[in-house]
Structures are given as structure tokens and as C-alpha cells.
Design a protein around this motif. Structure first.
Motif, mmCIF file in Angstrom:
data_model
loop_
_atom_site.group_PDB
_atom_site.id
_atom_site.type_symbol
_atom_site.label_atom_id
_atom_site.label_comp_id
_atom_site.label_asym_id
_atom_site.label_seq_id
_atom_site.Cartn_x
_atom_site.Cartn_y
_atom_site.Cartn_z
ATOM 1 N N ARG A 221 54.685 -41.686 81.158
ATOM 2 C CA ARG A 221 55.670 -42.382 81.979
ATOM 3 C C ARG A 221 55.354 -43.861 82.109
ATOM 4 O O ARG A 221 56.263 -44.709 82.052
ATOM 5 C CB ARG A 221 55.745 -41.734 83.372
ATOM 6 C CG ARG A 221 56.747 -42.399 84.319
ATOM 7 C CD ARG A 221 58.143 -42.402 83.746
ATOM 8 N NE ARG A 221 59.095 -43.077 84.622
ATOM 9 C CZ ARG A 221 60.294 -43.517 84.245
ATOM 10 N NH1 ARG A 221 60.705 -43.334 82.994
ATOM 11 N NH2 ARG A 221 61.093 -44.120 85.094
ATOM 12 N N THR A 222 54.090 -44.195 82.257
ATOM 13 C CA THR A 222 53.731 -45.609 82.384
ATOM 14 C C THR A 222 54.056 -46.365 81.113
ATOM 15 O O THR A 222 54.573 -47.490 81.152
ATOM 16 C CB THR A 222 52.245 -45.751 82.733
ATOM 17 O OG1 THR A 222 51.963 -45.004 83.915
ATOM 18 C CG2 THR A 222 51.880 -47.206 82.980
ATOM 19 N N LEU A 223 53.774 -45.768 79.958
ATOM 20 C CA LEU A 223 54.123 -46.430 78.703
ATOM 21 C C LEU A 223 55.628 -46.546 78.519
ATOM 22 O O LEU A 223 56.115 -47.542 77.976
ATOM 23 C CB LEU A 223 53.489 -45.709 77.507
ATOM 24 C CG LEU A 223 52.139 -46.305 77.059
ATOM 25 C CD1 LEU A 223 51.054 -46.076 78.105
ATOM 26 C CD2 LEU A 223 51.709 -45.762 75.707
ATOM 27 N N GLU A 224 56.368 -45.556 79.013
ATOM 28 C CA GLU A 224 57.823 -45.639 78.911
ATOM 29 C C GLU A 224 58.361 -46.846 79.672
ATOM 30 O O GLU A 224 59.240 -47.565 79.174
ATOM 31 C CB GLU A 224 58.455 -44.361 79.461
ATOM 32 C CG GLU A 224 58.316 -43.158 78.553
ATOM 33 C CD GLU A 224 58.822 -41.882 79.193
ATOM 34 O OE1 GLU A 224 58.971 -40.881 78.472
ATOM 35 O OE2 GLU A 224 59.071 -41.888 80.416
ATOM 36 N N VAL A 225 57.834 -47.076 80.866
ATOM 37 C CA VAL A 225 58.336 -48.175 81.690
ATOM 38 C C VAL A 225 57.779 -49.521 81.238
ATOM 39 O O VAL A 225 58.512 -50.513 81.147
ATOM 40 C CB VAL A 225 58.002 -47.935 83.173
ATOM 41 C CG1 VAL A 225 58.437 -49.128 84.032
ATOM 42 C CG2 VAL A 225 58.671 -46.661 83.670
ATOM 43 N N ASN A 226 56.482 -49.579 80.955
ATOM 44 C CA ASN A 226 55.832 -50.863 80.688
ATOM 45 C C ASN A 226 55.925 -51.318 79.240
ATOM 46 O O ASN A 226 55.887 -52.528 78.977
ATOM 47 C CB ASN A 226 54.357 -50.793 81.085
ATOM 48 C CG ASN A 226 54.148 -50.743 82.577
ATOM 49 O OD1 ASN A 226 55.098 -50.839 83.354
ATOM 50 N ND2 ASN A 226 52.904 -50.583 83.005
ATOM 51 N N ASN B 45 57.796 -61.617 77.319
ATOM 52 C CA ASN B 45 57.364 -60.300 77.756
ATOM 53 C C ASN B 45 56.238 -60.443 78.775
ATOM 54 O O ASN B 45 55.255 -61.142 78.513
ATOM 55 C CB ASN B 45 56.877 -59.486 76.556
ATOM 56 C CG ASN B 45 57.976 -59.212 75.555
ATOM 57 O OD1 ASN B 45 59.119 -58.994 75.922
ATOM 58 N ND2 ASN B 45 57.632 -59.220 74.267
ATOM 59 N N VAL B 46 56.368 -59.758 79.894
ATOM 60 C CA VAL B 46 55.332 -59.818 80.919
ATOM 61 C C VAL B 46 54.302 -58.721 80.646
ATOM 62 O O VAL B 46 54.620 -57.531 80.698
ATOM 63 C CB VAL B 46 55.919 -59.679 82.329
ATOM 64 C CG1 VAL B 46 54.797 -59.699 83.369
ATOM 65 C CG2 VAL B 46 56.906 -60.815 82.603
ATOM 66 N N SER B 47 53.081 -59.124 80.376
ATOM 67 C CA SER B 47 51.958 -58.219 80.189
ATOM 68 C C SER B 47 51.071 -58.343 81.433
ATOM 69 O O SER B 47 51.577 -58.425 82.549
ATOM 70 C CB SER B 47 51.205 -58.573 78.903
ATOM 71 O OG SER B 47 50.069 -57.765 78.718
ATOM 72 N N SER B 48 49.764 -58.362 81.252
ATOM 73 C CA SER B 48 48.835 -58.472 82.379
ATOM 74 C C SER B 48 47.484 -58.912 81.859
ATOM 75 O O SER B 48 47.118 -58.622 80.707
ATOM 76 C CB SER B 48 48.686 -57.123 83.088
ATOM 77 O OG SER B 48 47.598 -57.134 83.990
ATOM 78 N N VAL B 49 46.728 -59.592 82.707
ATOM 79 C CA VAL B 49 45.364 -59.937 82.339
ATOM 80 C C VAL B 49 44.539 -58.681 82.069
ATOM 81 O O VAL B 49 43.540 -58.725 81.352
ATOM 82 C CB VAL B 49 44.711 -60.816 83.429
ATOM 83 C CG1 VAL B 49 44.393 -59.984 84.673
ATOM 84 C CG2 VAL B 49 43.458 -61.513 82.904
ATOM 85 N N ALA B 50 44.984 -57.531 82.600
ATOM 86 C CA ALA B 50 44.294 -56.262 82.338
ATOM 87 C C ALA B 50 44.321 -55.896 80.862
ATOM 88 O O ALA B 50 43.505 -55.079 80.415
ATOM 89 C CB ALA B 50 44.923 -55.143 83.158
ATOM 90 N N ALA C 205 46.477 -49.949 78.679
ATOM 91 C CA ALA C 205 46.993 -49.538 77.374
ATOM 92 C C ALA C 205 48.440 -49.992 77.202
ATOM 93 O O ALA C 205 48.825 -50.521 76.143
ATOM 94 C CB ALA C 205 46.894 -48.024 77.216
ATOM 95 N N SER C 206 49.247 -49.799 78.248
ATOM 96 C CA SER C 206 50.648 -50.212 78.158
ATOM 97 C C SER C 206 50.783 -51.722 78.037
ATOM 98 O O SER C 206 51.598 -52.226 77.255
ATOM 99 C CB SER C 206 51.427 -49.702 79.372
ATOM 100 O OG SER C 206 50.997 -50.320 80.572
ATOM 101 N N LYS C 207 49.968 -52.448 78.793
ATOM 102 C CA LYS C 207 50.073 -53.904 78.778
ATOM 103 C C LYS C 207 49.501 -54.519 77.505
ATOM 104 O O LYS C 207 49.973 -55.570 77.047
ATOM 105 C CB LYS C 207 49.384 -54.477 80.015
ATOM 106 C CG LYS C 207 50.083 -54.120 81.333
ATOM 107 C CD LYS C 207 51.500 -54.674 81.368
ATOM 108 C CE LYS C 207 52.137 -54.518 82.745
ATOM 109 N NZ LYS C 207 53.487 -55.134 82.825
ATOM 110 N N ALA C 208 48.492 -53.882 76.923
ATOM 111 C CA ALA C 208 47.975 -54.354 75.633
ATOM 112 C C ALA C 208 48.992 -54.091 74.532
ATOM 113 O O ALA C 208 49.147 -54.898 73.601
ATOM 114 C CB ALA C 208 46.651 -53.666 75.317
#
Length: 270
Positions: A131-136, A161-166, A179-182
Motif C-alpha cells: 500500500r505504501t508503494l502504491e501511494v508513494n 516529484n516529492v521524495s524524502s531525505v529518507a 523504499a518507496s521514496k528511493a
């Protein structure tokens, strides 16, 4: 910046970075299609703003995304900017509470002089990861795929595209989030190569701690700990991040950027 009369599509527009970006793009003269899953919050935040059209939208639904972009195309006949700001920290309230509890336990261990131990890997279900990968991540693929033909016909455009420092550092957290943000960063680079011949630029931002509702799902002591990891130990205002996004959207400021990741993270990533 010369954005008057151009058209932007912004996801996650009901709050935080998405809302701040939609408002700033409108101030710069763009017509804005603002989308978010939270229909009531979206209307409250942006429904009364002239030049902003609100779209209740589940960005993880590819068919719904295609229809939203088709509506924008029918109404405006062009698309000049896409900002993918929709995202989640955790897929369910239960998963978020488990994260809060784990972070609090980790802080308590550190106060005792112990090394925190986490079990995020073993405790993450298939459904939470998916679910997290689906949204992010999947959502950004869906919007890019829907936007590209319109931008090609328009003669070019800008995607942020908005990612994250994570995505750029190692930190103990549920693996679905970094994983989703990378994945967003890989998507950004590949799309930038493919779309450059059409005059479409694709970039990413990887913010650190931002003063948004998602950040405040964590207890204040956790937030303060995270700020202590930054060289600039404060939360960023959403408007600060929005100004970076608008910079990338405008031809006269962001016209030579593509395939890049900019990290306004208070020095967390250098």
C-alpha cells in the motif's frame, strides 16, 4: 518567473507541501488543478481560490488518475507542470501507531545509554509494504504516464516529484517508506532521460523535516530528536519547500535542471 496562463497539476494539495505549492503556483499566475484523497479538506483549503480547480482523487487508482488528467486536458487543452506531492508515512493508523511506539521505545533506550533495537523488517506485512508503494511510488508513475502526452503536445513542461531525505540516508524506520521514496528517484532519472527530447524536465526534491500534518503524527520528543540530527535544527515551513518546487517549474529558473534530486533537508544530507 514567467508562469502566467500556464497550467499545473498538483497532487496531495489539501495540506502541507502540496497545498503550499498549489497556492504559490497560483500566485505566480498558473491555473492549478489541485488533487487530494481528502475531499473535505481539499475543498476547505483551496475550493475558494480563484484559478484553482479541486479534484478529489485517489492517486493510487490508475483509472481515476487517467480520468482526472483527461478532464484537465478537456478544460485547459494544455499542461505545463506536474507536482507529485501526495504521500503517506504509514499505510494505516495502526501502522502509524506502531511506528510511534517503536520510536518512543528507541528514544527511551537511548536515554538509558542503550543501543535501540527495532524489528521493522519482521513486523511489516505484505499489505502495508504494498500500500505504501502504491501511494508513494506507483501514483507518481500513473501521473507521469497521464501527463506526458499532454505535455508533449503542449511543447514541454516540468515535473517535480516529492521524495524524502529518507531515500538518501540510512535510518531505522519501516522499510516501506525509504523504499518507496528511493523508487521515486529512480523513476525521476529514467523519465528525465526519456522526456528530455520533448522539452519535458523531470526533477525530484528530497526534503527533511517539514512542518506538516504528517510530521506531527509523531510525538514532539520524536520530532525534536529528528531535528537534532539536522545541521539546521528546525522544521522547514511548507512554503520554503514550495518555493524550491516553483523554482524548478519555471523555465527561466529551472530550465537547465533535469534528472536532479535537490534535498532541502537542513543539512541532514550533504
Amino acid at each position: 518567473m514567467k508562469l502566467e496562463g500556464r497550467v499545473a497539476f498538483v497532487t496531495g494539495a489539501a495540506s502541507g507541501i502540496g497545498q503550499a505549492t498549489a497556492l504559490l503556483l497560483r500566485e505566480e499566475g498558473m491555473l492549478v488543478a489541485a488533487a487530494d484523497l481528502d475531499k473535505s479538506r481539499l475543498k476547505e483549503a483551496l475550493g475558494g481560490v480563484e484559478g484553482v480547480t479541486v479534484f478529489p482523487l485517489d492517486v493510487s487508482d490508475s483509472a481515476a488518475v487517467n480520468e482526472a488528467f483527461a478532464q484537465v486536458d478537456r478544460f485547459h487543452g494544455r499542461l505545463d507542470a506536474l507536482v507529485n506531492a501526495a504521500g503517506i508515512n504509514a499505510p494505516t493508523p495502526e501502522a502509524n501507531q506502531a511506528l510511534v511506539d517503536a520510536n518512543v521505545r528507541g528514544l527511551e533506550a537511548m536515554k538509558r545509554g542503550e543501543t535501540p533495537r527495532f524489528d521493522f523488517l519482521e513486523d511489516t506485512s505484505d499489505e502495508d509494504f504494498r500500500r505504501t508503494l502504491e501511494v508513494n511510488l506507483f501514483s507518481q508513475f500513473y501521473t507521469l504516464r497521464a501527463a506526458a502526452p499532454i505535455m508533449k503536445r503542449t511543447g514541454g513542461g516540468s515535473v517535480v516529484n516529492v521524495s524524502s531525505v529518507a531515500a538518501l540516508i540510512g535510518a531505522a524506520m519501516p522499510l516501506y517508506y525509504p523504499a518507496s521514496k528511493a523508487g521515486v528517484l529512480g523513476l525521476t532519472r529514467a523519465a528525465a532521460v526519456e522526456l528530455a527530447p520533448y522539452g519535458i524536465r523531470v526533477n525530484a526534491i528530497a526534503p527533511g523535516a517539514v512542518d506538516t500534518p504528517l510530521m506531527h503524527q509523531q510525538p514532539d520528543e520524536v520530532v525534536q530528536f529528528l531535528l537534532g540530527l539536522q545541521k539546521i535544527p528546525r522544521l522547514a515551513a511548507p512554503e520554503e519547500i514550495a518555493r524550491t518546487i516553483v523554482f524548478l517549474c519555471a523555465d527561466d529558473t529551472g530550465g537547465y535542471y533535469t534528472g536532479q534530486t535537490i534535498s532541502p533537508s537542513g543539512g541532514t544530507y550533504m
